[in-house]
Design a protein around this motif. Sequence first.
Motif, mmCIF file in Angstrom:
data_model
loop_
_atom_site.group_PDB
_atom_site.id
_atom_site.type_symbol
_atom_site.label_atom_id
_atom_site.label_comp_id
_atom_site.label_asym_id
_atom_site.label_seq_id
_atom_site.Cartn_x
_atom_site.Cartn_y
_atom_site.Cartn_z
ATOM 1 N N GLU A 130 0.761 -1.287 0.000
ATOM 2 C CA GLU A 130 -0.062 -0.044 -0.181
ATOM 3 C C GLU A 130 0.897 1.186 0.050
ATOM 4 N N GLU A 132 3.580 1.636 -1.507
ATOM 5 C CA GLU A 132 4.104 1.742 -3.013
ATOM 6 C C GLU A 132 3.107 2.046 -3.887
ATOM 7 N N GLY A 133 1.864 2.115 -3.403
ATOM 8 C CA GLY A 133 0.464 2.779 -4.501
ATOM 9 C C GLY A 133 -0.315 1.486 -4.930
ATOM 10 N N THR A 135 -3.564 -0.672 -4.402
ATOM 11 C CA THR A 135 -5.045 -0.245 -3.732
ATOM 12 C C THR A 135 -5.880 -1.852 -3.464
ATOM 13 N N ARG A 148 -2.095 -2.185 -8.465
ATOM 14 C CA ARG A 148 -1.571 -0.601 -8.816
ATOM 15 C C ARG A 148 -1.482 -0.369 -10.222
ATOM 16 N N ARG A 151 2.345 4.255 -13.406
ATOM 17 C CA ARG A 151 2.555 5.772 -13.041
ATOM 18 C C ARG A 151 3.202 6.205 -14.330
#
Length: 157
Positions: A130, A132-133, A135, A148, A151
């Motif tokens: 979480e 490190e992004g 969900t 995730r 990005r």
Amino acid sequence: MYGESNWSLRPGRAEDIETMAELRAIVMRDDLVRLGRYDEHRVRQRLRDGFSPEHTSVIETDGGFAGCVTLRPYEGGEGLYLEHFYLAPEAQGRGLGTAVLRELLTRADEAAAPVRLVVLQGSAARRLYEREGFTYESEDPVDVLLTREPRAAAAPA
């Protein structure tokens, strides 16, 4: 703490499978016992059954085995699936897991690929994911599926 030069990833090989299966049994034991799911044979066999050397990396520190991780194409759709991410107990808690995960997520971002993984209910590893992004996507009584999205790469300066 682990800096960029203190660890490396090397390609997994068929002869790594038993070392990895044993590490899985050690690392997952407490959580599986807590969930009433520990089986001495099954904990090792699940890694053997899903082992894909072409997608697996061995994590080394000072040239020695410190863990493993698999990042393979996601069978249920687009993106990648992260699994079999285990660190030897003596390598835990010093930033190695974060460093390895960030390296793998950078690769996924460069490929514009979402990453999915399953973590056991109540596992301390969920906090790392979480941070490190990752969900929440779904769960059952044993597993939690996390995702995730990629990005965008930073623009060159």
